[in-house]
Scaffold this active site. Sequence first.
Site, PDB file in Angstrom:
ATOM      1  N   ASP A   1       4.154   0.643   4.552  1.00 41.75           N
ATOM      2  CA  ASP A   1       3.310   1.673   5.164  1.00 41.75           C
ATOM      3  C   ASP A   1       2.871   2.726   4.149  1.00 41.75           C
ATOM      4  O   ASP A   1       3.587   3.016   3.187  1.00 41.75           O
ATOM      5  CB  ASP A   1       4.076   2.333   6.326  1.00 41.75           C
TER       6      ASP A   1
ATOM      7  N   HIS B   1      -4.988  -0.802   0.353  1.00 37.11           N
ATOM      8  CA  HIS B   1      -4.426  -2.108   0.742  1.00 37.11           C
ATOM      9  C   HIS B   1      -4.320  -3.040  -0.472  1.00 37.11           C
ATOM     10  O   HIS B   1      -3.349  -3.778  -0.615  1.00 37.11           O
ATOM     11  CB  HIS B   1      -5.283  -2.755   1.831  1.00 37.11           C
TER      12      HIS B   1
ATOM     13  N   LEU C   1      14.234 -16.866  -3.184  1.00 35.66           N
ATOM     14  CA  LEU C   1      14.012 -15.897  -2.110  1.00 35.66           C
ATOM     15  C   LEU C   1      13.176 -16.484  -0.971  1.00 35.66           C
ATOM     16  O   LEU C   1      12.170 -17.157  -1.210  1.00 35.66           O
ATOM     17  CB  LEU C   1      13.267 -14.682  -2.695  1.00 35.66           C
TER      18      LEU C   1
HETATM   19  C1  IPE Z   1       3.217  -0.634  11.005  1.00 32.78           C
HETATM   20  O1  IPE Z   1       2.466   0.351  10.396  1.00 32.78           O
HETATM   21  C2  IPE Z   1       2.589  -1.971  10.773  1.00 32.78           C
HETATM   22  C3  IPE Z   1       2.554  -2.411   9.374  1.00 32.78           C
HETATM   23  C4  IPE Z   1       3.001  -1.776   8.353  1.00 32.78           C
HETATM   24  C5  IPE Z   1       1.957  -3.694   9.172  1.00 32.78           C
HETATM   25  P1  IPE Z   1       1.348   1.175  11.194  1.00 32.78           P
HETATM   26  O2  IPE Z   1       0.774   2.132  10.211  1.00 32.78           O
HETATM   27  O3  IPE Z   1       0.416   0.250  11.869  1.00 32.78           O
HETATM   28  O4  IPE Z   1       2.215   1.907  12.310  1.00 32.78           O
HETATM   29  P2  IPE Z   1       1.948   3.236  13.149  1.00 32.78           P
HETATM   30  O5  IPE Z   1       0.630   3.057  13.822  1.00 32.78           O
HETATM   31  O6  IPE Z   1       1.937   4.377  12.177  1.00 32.78           O
HETATM   32  O7  IPE Z   1       3.104   3.326  14.089  1.00 32.78           O
HETATM   33  C1  IPE Z   2       0.110  -0.086   5.902  1.00 32.40           C
HETATM   34  O1  IPE Z   2      -0.610   1.001   5.476  1.00 32.40           O
HETATM   35  C2  IPE Z   2      -0.670  -1.377   5.841  1.00 32.40           C
HETATM   36  C3  IPE Z   2      -1.038  -1.933   7.151  1.00 32.40           C
HETATM   37  C4  IPE Z   2      -0.713  -1.464   8.319  1.00 32.40           C
HETATM   38  C5  IPE Z   2      -1.848  -3.136   7.128  1.00 32.40           C
HETATM   39  P1  IPE Z   2      -1.507   1.836   6.485  1.00 32.40           P
HETATM   40  O2  IPE Z   2      -2.864   1.254   6.499  1.00 32.40           O
HETATM   41  O3  IPE Z   2      -0.849   1.948   7.817  1.00 32.40           O
HETATM   42  O4  IPE Z   2      -1.534   3.244   5.768  1.00 32.40           O
HETATM   43  P2  IPE Z   2      -1.478   4.678   6.439  1.00 32.40           P
HETATM   44  O5  IPE Z   2      -0.303   4.687   7.359  1.00 32.40           O
HETATM   45  O6  IPE Z   2      -2.768   4.848   7.170  1.00 32.40           O
HETATM   46  O7  IPE Z   2      -1.315   5.609   5.300  1.00 32.40           O
HETATM   47 MG    MG Z   3       0.416   3.287   8.652  1.00 33.07          MG
END
Ligand code: IPE
Ligand code: IPE
Ligand code: MG
Length: 238
Positions: free
Chosen positions: A16, A33, A127
């Site tokens: 995240d 990403h 792994l």
């Molecule tokens: C959880 O992260 C899903 C992934 C990392 C793939 P999100 O960014 O989608 O979660 P919320 O919306 O903050 O809970």
């Molecule tokens: C996690 O990073 C990746 C996915 C959920 C695919 P985010 O895209 O949720 O990044 P933030 O939380 O907006 O910073």
């Molecule tokens: Mg996120």
Amino acid sequence: MEEDYKIPTHVGIILDGNGRWAKEKGLIRSAGHKAGYEALRKLVRYINDKGVKVLSVYAFSTENFKRSEEEVSYLMNLFLKVFKKDLAEFNDNNVKVLFSGRKEPLADDVWEAMQEMEKTTENNTGLILNICLNYGGQAEIVDATKKIVDKVLNGEISKEEINEELFRQNLYKDLPPMDLMIRTSGEVRISNFMLYEIAYAEMYFPKTYFPDFDEKEFDIAIDVYNKRDRRFGGIKNK
Ligand code: IPE
Ligand code: IPE
Ligand code: MG
């Protein structure tokens, strides 16, 4: 290194903070990403060398389809591209790739690239990299329940045989329970990640955004894990 230094068997990471990483640098979310994936590629190599048996990563949740069409399609194209591009690298490193999640509504080409990765790496003994893609923890429990009901109805197992272990074996992939769950970016929530598997996992929530989560950060996580006193409902060990 201390003698009883423990390497967790199954580590889970909620990847995240890609979007915020990009925003702070004045970049678009997709750049985050891309950087997140590069961080993961390096980390997989390192975690494999460390002797962790299973690494589950949350790459895309069932709920992430709520994001803009532009972001979802960027991510799907990124998956497609890197699964093809890095298949040989994972294979050379003896990594066995698995996917957890539902097929619908993934595009056929993405699904086929996932199948291809599983197939090509199936005999590898290093792994196990379990990539949770179009994954939801509640969906996984529902899908396991349906699988078990079918087995009871067709006489393969009896209702009495259903227990916690049998349930676990009927999840998307038959993996050991999670020992350490890391969520980067400072958010302190589970967001539907491996609900059944995390029952007794130690939780660690570093503030670092995932693209900056490197080998050093992973070592800190293992240090934190080693300071925890895992009791599993029993008495204090330390
Ligand atoms: C959880 O992260 C899903 C992934 C990392 C793939 P999100 O960014 O989608 O979660 P919320 O919306 O903050 O809970
Ligand atoms: C996690 O990073 C990746 C996915 C959920 C695919 P985010 O895209 O949720 O990044 P933030 O939380 O907006 O910073
Ligand atoms: Mg996120």
